[in-house]
Design a protein around this motif. Structure first.
Motif, short mmCIF file in Angstrom:
data_model
loop_
_atom_site.label_atom_id
_atom_site.label_comp_id
_atom_site.label_asym_id
_atom_site.label_seq_id
_atom_site.Cartn_x
_atom_site.Cartn_y
_atom_site.Cartn_z
N LEU A 111 2.33 2.25 -3.22
CA LEU A 111 1.52 2.79 -4.36
C LEU A 111 1.52 4.41 -4.28
CD1 LEU A 111 -1.54 0.45 -4.11
CD2 LEU A 111 -0.11 0.54 -6.12
N VAL A 139 -7.84 3.10 -8.58
CA VAL A 139 -6.79 1.85 -8.43
C VAL A 139 -7.52 0.39 -8.75
CG1 VAL A 139 -5.74 0.73 -6.55
CG2 VAL A 139 -5.91 3.00 -6.58
N ASP A 180 -4.83 4.93 -12.25
CA ASP A 180 -3.71 5.71 -11.64
C ASP A 180 -2.66 4.82 -10.96
OD1 ASP A 180 -4.60 8.76 -11.73
OD2 ASP A 180 -6.00 7.66 -10.61
N LYS A 181 -3.01 3.80 -10.39
CA LYS A 181 -2.25 2.69 -9.62
C LYS A 181 -2.95 1.34 -9.77
CE LYS A 181 -0.35 6.48 -8.04
NZ LYS A 181 -0.65 7.14 -6.79
N GLU A 190 -6.99 -3.36 -8.28
CA GLU A 190 -6.44 -4.52 -7.29
C GLU A 190 -6.73 -5.86 -8.02
OE1 GLU A 190 -6.82 -6.40 -2.83
OE2 GLU A 190 -8.72 -5.76 -3.90
N THR A 208 -9.81 5.89 -2.20
CA THR A 208 -9.67 5.60 -3.47
C THR A 208 -10.86 5.12 -4.15
OG1 THR A 208 -9.15 3.29 -3.12
CG2 THR A 208 -7.25 4.78 -3.12
N SER A 229 0.99 -1.10 -0.12
CA SER A 229 -0.03 0.05 0.06
C SER A 229 0.66 1.45 -0.15
CB SER A 229 -0.89 -0.14 1.20
OG SER A 229 -1.80 -1.02 1.15
N LEU A 289 -7.31 -0.26 1.04
CA LEU A 289 -7.25 0.74 -0.35
C LEU A 289 -8.41 1.56 0.04
CD1 LEU A 289 -6.02 -1.82 -2.91
CD2 LEU A 289 -4.78 -0.11 -1.96
N ASP A 338 -7.50 8.58 -6.21
CA ASP A 338 -6.83 7.69 -7.17
C ASP A 338 -7.73 6.72 -7.69
OD1 ASP A 338 -4.41 9.34 -7.47
OD2 ASP A 338 -3.26 7.82 -6.09
N LEU A 378 -0.43 6.33 -2.80
CA LEU A 378 -1.87 6.75 -2.82
C LEU A 378 -2.20 8.09 -2.74
CD1 LEU A 378 -3.11 3.52 -1.47
CD2 LEU A 378 -3.34 4.09 -4.08
N GLU A 379 -2.94 8.77 -3.60
CA GLU A 379 -3.55 10.06 -3.23
C GLU A 379 -4.93 9.97 -3.28
OE1 GLU A 379 -1.81 12.84 -6.02
OE2 GLU A 379 0.22 12.26 -5.50
N GLU A 380 -5.72 10.80 -2.49
CA GLU A 380 -6.99 10.83 -2.64
C GLU A 380 -7.59 10.95 -3.84
OE1 GLU A 380 -10.69 13.30 -0.48
OE2 GLU A 380 -8.69 13.59 0.46
#
Length: 217
Positions: A77, A85, A148-149, A87, A104, A74, A99, A83, A79-81
């Motif tokens: 990654l 994603v 994004d991820k 999985e 996300t 995690s 996540l 994003d 992570l930004e608000e």
């Protein structure tokens, strides 16, 4: 009945404290792991194991990942608000819940139908909103791309080109790649349509990725 007692919260806090000592620095990831009751994702007979830093079998030849591994992936990654994603490998749904706690927009896909149905039911019951898919995650989920991820929670023999194609420029793919017993955790940054930067983040051991671009059926 799903119950999260003071005892559970105390064990969870102790677990997260231990993850900090092992080098996890991402405060948002740590906060999410303090919040999510991991024992909800395990059989009630194994509640005492829920807050140990180890993987545990959840049936169907799959495991709920070691908490350190969940936190580590995690964090990689970045992570930004907001994003988007993808999985790959919903499994128990625990990683998905982390996540989602990180604000996300999640698309999660599971190869095993039983696990897909169980995780979808549980996460929905807990109030999480995501796109739950059943199918071959090694191909990604092109209908919802780009992302994004992307995070892969099973060991792959190589990096599937389909996943790189579904990743935005500037996006990050985190995937364990290796043989059936040991993999290298790779953080791949897509710097251009045909340019990637690959970072080896150490050795791990995952169950195998199923599907056309994994270890087969």
């Amino acid at each position: 009945m799903l119950e999260d007692t003071y005892k559970h919260k105390g064990m969870r806090n102790a677990l997260v404290d231990s993850l900090q000592k092992k080098g996890i620095r991402d405060e948002r990831v740590l906060a999410a792991m303090r919040k999510v009751p991991r024992h909800f994702f395990m059989d009630s007979a194994f509640v005492e194991h829920a807050y140990q830093d180890k993987a545990f079998a959840i049936g169907e030849g799959q495991t709920i990942s070691q908490p350190y591994t969940v936190a580590f992936q995690s964090s990689l990654l970045e992570l930004e608000e907001g994003d988007k994603v993808l999985e790959i490998g919903t499994g128990s749904g625990y990683q998905a819940s982390i996540l989602l706690e990180l604000d996300t927009e999640l698309v999660t896909i599971e190869y095993n139908r039983k696990l897909h149905l169980k995780a979808t039911k549980l996460l929905t019951k807990l109030g999480y909103r995501a796109t739950f898919l059943y199918g071959d995650g090694s191909k990604g989920a092109p209908n919802f791309a780009p992302y994004d991820k992307i995070i892969v929670t099973a060991g792959a023999p190589s990096v599937p080109e389909a996943l790189l194609a579904q990743l935005k420029i500037g996006g990050i793919l985190v995937i364990p790649v290796g043989n059936l017993t040991s993999q290298h955790m790779l953080k791949i940054v897509k710097e251009g349509e045909r340019k990637i930067r690959k970072i080896d983040c150490g050795n791990f051991a995952f169950v195998q990725l199923r599907g056309d671009y994994g270890w087969g059926q």
